[in-house]
Design a protein around this motif. Structure first.
Motif, PDB file in Angstrom:
ATOM      1  N   LEU A 124      -1.060  35.735   9.373  1.00  0.00           N
ATOM      2  CA  LEU A 124      -2.341  35.669   8.663  1.00  0.00           C
ATOM      3  C   LEU A 124      -2.410  36.729   7.570  1.00  0.00           C
ATOM      4  CD1 LEU A 124      -4.773  35.058  11.666  1.00  0.00           C
ATOM      5  CD2 LEU A 124      -4.066  33.406   9.922  1.00  0.00           C
ATOM      6  N   TYR A 125      -1.895  37.929   7.855  1.00  0.00           N
ATOM      7  CA  TYR A 125      -1.894  38.978   6.838  1.00  0.00           C
ATOM      8  C   TYR A 125      -1.027  38.563   5.652  1.00  0.00           C
ATOM      9  CZ  TYR A 125      -0.942  43.429   4.547  1.00  0.00           C
ATOM     10  OH  TYR A 125      -0.807  44.422   3.602  1.00  0.00           O
ATOM     11  N   ARG A 126       0.129  38.020   5.937  1.00  0.00           N
ATOM     12  CA  ARG A 126       1.028  37.564   4.869  1.00  0.00           C
ATOM     13  C   ARG A 126       0.354  36.496   4.019  1.00  0.00           C
ATOM     14  NH1 ARG A 126       5.006  33.321   5.044  1.00  0.00           N
ATOM     15  NH2 ARG A 126       6.568  33.562   3.376  1.00  0.00           N
ATOM     16  N   LEU A 127      -0.309  35.546   4.663  1.00  0.00           N
ATOM     17  CA  LEU A 127      -1.011  34.500   3.921  1.00  0.00           C
ATOM     18  C   LEU A 127      -2.109  35.080   3.047  1.00  0.00           C
ATOM     19  CD1 LEU A 127      -1.724  31.586   3.255  1.00  0.00           C
ATOM     20  CD2 LEU A 127      -3.004  31.464   5.411  1.00  0.00           C
ATOM     21  N   GLU A 128      -2.875  36.013   3.600  1.00  0.00           N
ATOM     22  CA  GLU A 128      -3.954  36.630   2.838  1.00  0.00           C
ATOM     23  C   GLU A 128      -3.429  37.342   1.592  1.00  0.00           C
ATOM     24  OE1 GLU A 128      -7.225  40.236   3.277  1.00  0.00           O
ATOM     25  OE2 GLU A 128      -6.111  39.562   5.038  1.00  0.00           O
ATOM     26  N   VAL A 139       2.097  29.551  -1.070  1.00  0.00           N
ATOM     27  CA  VAL A 139       0.926  29.815  -0.229  1.00  0.00           C
ATOM     28  C   VAL A 139       0.807  28.734   0.841  1.00  0.00           C
ATOM     29  CG1 VAL A 139      -1.592  29.992  -0.208  1.00  0.00           C
ATOM     30  CG2 VAL A 139      -0.287  31.046  -2.068  1.00  0.00           C
ATOM     31  N   ARG A 140       1.098  27.488   0.454  1.00  0.00           N
ATOM     32  CA  ARG A 140       1.037  26.384   1.418  1.00  0.00           C
ATOM     33  C   ARG A 140       2.046  26.600   2.543  1.00  0.00           C
ATOM     34  NH1 ARG A 140      -2.540  23.340   3.579  1.00  0.00           N
ATOM     35  NH2 ARG A 140      -1.523  21.810   4.901  1.00  0.00           N
ATOM     36  N   ASP A 141       3.257  27.018   2.174  1.00  0.00           N
ATOM     37  CA  ASP A 141       4.283  27.291   3.195  1.00  0.00           C
ATOM     38  C   ASP A 141       3.838  28.418   4.128  1.00  0.00           C
ATOM     39  OD1 ASP A 141       5.887  25.349   2.116  1.00  0.00           O
ATOM     40  OD2 ASP A 141       7.100  26.736   0.925  1.00  0.00           O
ATOM     41  N   ALA A 142       3.206  29.458   3.557  1.00  0.00           N
ATOM     42  CA  ALA A 142       2.708  30.566   4.379  1.00  0.00           C
ATOM     43  C   ALA A 142       1.604  30.093   5.314  1.00  0.00           C
ATOM     44  CB  ALA A 142       2.194  31.694   3.480  1.00  0.00           C
ATOM     45  N   ALA A 143       0.761  29.174   4.839  1.00  0.00           N
ATOM     46  CA  ALA A 143      -0.315  28.641   5.680  1.00  0.00           C
ATOM     47  C   ALA A 143       0.265  27.832   6.839  1.00  0.00           C
ATOM     48  CB  ALA A 143      -1.248  27.767   4.846  1.00  0.00           C
ATOM     49  N   ALA A 146       1.442  30.223   9.403  1.00  0.00           N
ATOM     50  CA  ALA A 146       0.309  30.807  10.127  1.00  0.00           C
ATOM     51  C   ALA A 146      -0.223  29.828  11.161  1.00  0.00           C
ATOM     52  CB  ALA A 146      -0.790  31.201   9.151  1.00  0.00           C
ATOM     53  N   ILE A 147      -0.323  28.559  10.791  1.00  0.00           N
ATOM     54  CA  ILE A 147      -0.808  27.541  11.731  1.00  0.00           C
ATOM     55  C   ILE A 147       0.162  27.396  12.900  1.00  0.00           C
ATOM     56  CG2 ILE A 147      -1.223  25.061  11.996  1.00  0.00           C
ATOM     57  CD1 ILE A 147      -2.350  25.093   9.132  1.00  0.00           C
ATOM     58  N   ARG A 148       1.454  27.420  12.596  1.00  0.00           N
ATOM     59  CA  ARG A 148       2.459  27.324  13.661  1.00  0.00           C
ATOM     60  C   ARG A 148       2.350  28.504  14.619  1.00  0.00           C
ATOM     61  NH1 ARG A 148       6.794  27.281  10.638  1.00  0.00           N
ATOM     62  NH2 ARG A 148       6.623  25.040  10.247  1.00  0.00           N
TER      63      ARG A 148
END
Length: 285
Positions: A124-128, A139-143, A146-148
């Motif tokens: 979540l921190y990485r995505l933010e 960003v989509r890949d990071a999301a 995070a979901i995984r």
């Protein structure tokens, strides 16, 4: 010694800046002072040893304060010494970001140990952070990562807050590649985590979901999440929101029932109970 043993365990406690080390450290000083004054030596030698101990403690305190009060020194040093610490990584990234070295921030995130990358808090921190630094595809890949992580790993106490920050950035147009539905899904995953998340994390997710549904004027969903959050983490602010929502929906009778239930669930501790009931009286007025 016992106090230090409690802090120096096999568990990965983050003890930089740790105030719980201060009091146990007094025990070491007391032991040294007692040894100096109990030893069969002359007063002058005893005073010299005591002065040497005092100067040493002052020097160590000064050097420690100089290091840890300056994030530009503490960030890289802590991250170098503890590469597996998320808090150390966040401090180092904060320092680099403040210096405008965004490329290095991304390098630190992408170079994090694999064990850390799989955690919910890191994902979540990485995505933010990447929201404002990378294109929508990254960003989509990071999301997705995070979901995984939310689907398989333990959600932290601050997970709901982190997701809310990401949602705020998305609403402000600063987080391409994800939508409000993505952040809502993340919050729902926290609420469904069960034993993989603590009550605080789940309650926080429910409260943020209540805000999401309130913005869409869904009374049923809003009240559901407010009530679930309140069950796990009772807060007077949330109680006030529940009552205001019901009153705004033209349901004063249901608001009165909620108020009555809140009175029955007042904490047993006298001071907190009085504050609770006084606040409820204010809501009724």
């Amino acid at each position: 010694l016992i106090g230090q043993l409690l802090e120096s365990t096999v568990f990965g406690l983050e003890l930089y800046f740790e105030h719980r080390n201060y009091l146990p450290a007094f025990g070491v000083c007391f032991a040294l002072v007692a040894l100096i004054f109990a030893a069969p030596i002359k007063f002058a030698f005893r005073a010299a040893l005591f002065a040497l101990l005092l100067v040493n403690q002052v020097f160590v305190l000064r050097e420690s304060a100089l290091v840890w009060s300056d994030p530009r020194i503490a960030g890289p040093l802590w991250h170098h010494d503890s590469p597996g610490s998320l808090r150390a990584l966040q401090l180092h990234a904060f320092v680099l970001g403040g210096a405008g070295e965004m490329a290095k921030v991304v390098d630190i995130l992408e170079g994090a140990p694999q064990a850390m990358r799989q955690s919910v808090d890191f994902s979540l921190y990485r995505l933010e952070v990447l929201c404002e630094l990378q294109p929508g595809s990254a960003v989509r890949d990071a999301a997705i990562e995070a979901i995984r992580a939310l689907e398989t790993q333990t959600a932290g106490i601050s997970s709901a807050i982190q997701i809310a920050k990401i949602r705020d950035k998305q609403l402000a147009g600063k987080c391409p590649g994800i939508s409000e539905e993505d952040t809502r899904h993340m919050l729902e995953l926290v609420t469904e985590a069960g034993a993989r998340a603590g009550a605080t994390a789940i309650a926080g997710a429910h409260y943020h979901l209540a805000k999401y549904w309130m913005e869409r004027q869904s009374l049923e969903q809003t009240m559901y999440h407010l009530e679930k959050g309140f069950e796990l983490m009772p807060q007077l602010g949330s109680a006030q929101v529940m009552i205001n929502v019901l009153l705004s929906a033209g349901l004063p009778d249901q608001a009165a029932l909620v108020l009555a239930d809140l009175r029955k669930s007042a904490p047993w501790r006298p001071f907190v109970r009085r504050q609770w009931l006084d606040s409820l009286a204010g809501l009724q007025a």
